[in-house]
Design an enzyme around this catalytic site. Sequence first.
Site, PDB file in Angstrom:
ATOM      1  N   TYR A  19      -1.904  -1.700  10.456  1.00 27.75           N
ATOM      2  CA  TYR A  19      -2.041  -1.821   8.997  1.00 27.75           C
ATOM      3  C   TYR A  19      -0.818  -1.247   8.277  1.00 27.75           C
ATOM      4  CZ  TYR A  19      -3.891  -1.484   4.259  1.00 27.75           C
ATOM      5  OH  TYR A  19      -4.064  -1.598   2.897  1.00 27.75           O
ATOM      6  N   SER A  43       0.867  -1.179   0.000  1.00 31.65           N
ATOM      7  CA  SER A  43       0.000   0.000   0.000  1.00 31.65           C
ATOM      8  C   SER A  43       0.905   1.231   0.000  1.00 31.65           C
ATOM      9  CB  SER A  43      -0.857   0.018   1.272  1.00 31.65           C
ATOM     10  OG  SER A  43      -1.448   1.283   1.469  1.00 31.65           O
TER      11      SER A  43
END
Length: 268
Positions: free
Chosen positions: A149, A136
């Site tokens: 995350y 990401s």
Amino acid sequence: MTTALITGASSGIGAAFADRLAADGHDLVLVARSVGVMEAHAERLRREHGIAVDVIGQDLAEPDAPERIVAALGGKPVDLLINNAGFGTCGRFEDVDAERDRRQIMVNIAALVGLTHALVPGMLARGRGGVINVASVAAFQTSPHFSVYSSAKTFVLNFSLALWAEYQGRGVNVLALCPGPVKTAFFDVIGTEEAAIGGKYETPERVVDSALKALARNRGYVVPGRGTFALAHLMPRRPRKLVALIAKRVTRGVAGTAQRSETVPARS
Ligand SMILES: NC(=O)c1ccc[n+]([C@@H]2O[C@H](COP(=O)([O-])OP(=O)(O)OC[C@H]3O[C@@H](n4cnc5c(N)ncnc54)[C@H](OP(=O)(O)O)[C@@H]3O)[C@@H](O)[C@H]2O)c1
């Protein structure tokens, strides 16, 4: 004919990888928990593209998930591994359900490493293969309110680049795919569209196209979209504590949005 194994193939970016690779004539192995969704998708891909599609229903948070997937493959060689399955948590760390974070680490990190261990030796022995690990843009910086995350995605980026370097000249290309916001169910699962932090959404199809081009060129990592690329590369890294404090201000909109239930349900 080559075979691609895609985790998280029941939705979003993983489903888009399946569509694109099927159209390109690859056989597929689809892995996720939502077997009904994947069977319906597999049936359509077999009919439209004349390819073989296997479906493996597996919860990747289970510690023995990689071994179970290898057993289900029954010796079928995998030429392209796409470690895409994942989900996020956000909010104040103390408000996030601990079991949900444990499952996140199992899916986003442990299963990804386990499957790579299981399938890369075969690629090296055959002298060709590819691995795409979905990280990401969050991998590039410390992100308060996305503590687990963003740290997991930093792991995925660093792990992928390490293997990319190790496998130079050995026929196996490794790529970390680092998108910004993509229009998928990711935001339903994390619990808030605010998790996109004002970024411009990409489509899953464009992200998949960028990834496959970058893998073919052995780029190591790719950040699809010019604005997202600039965000990833122009943001200062130091002084680290100041950067973390500024990031805390940027992400303050999700501070109160933690999901308290421990599991994210499968789709069917
Ligand atoms: N969307 C974004 O803005 C964005 C941005 C950057 C990176 N990413 C990354 O892109 C990847 C794909 O996400 P997406 O955006 O396509 O979201 P999505 O539509 O929610 O898809 C997530 C996929 O992961 C699978 N998955 C989740 N938990 C699982 C588990 N315990 N066991 C097996 N499979 C599991 C889901 O399948 P089941 O529920 O059927 O198990 C689903 O197929 C993730 O790694 C995510 O972190 C997304």
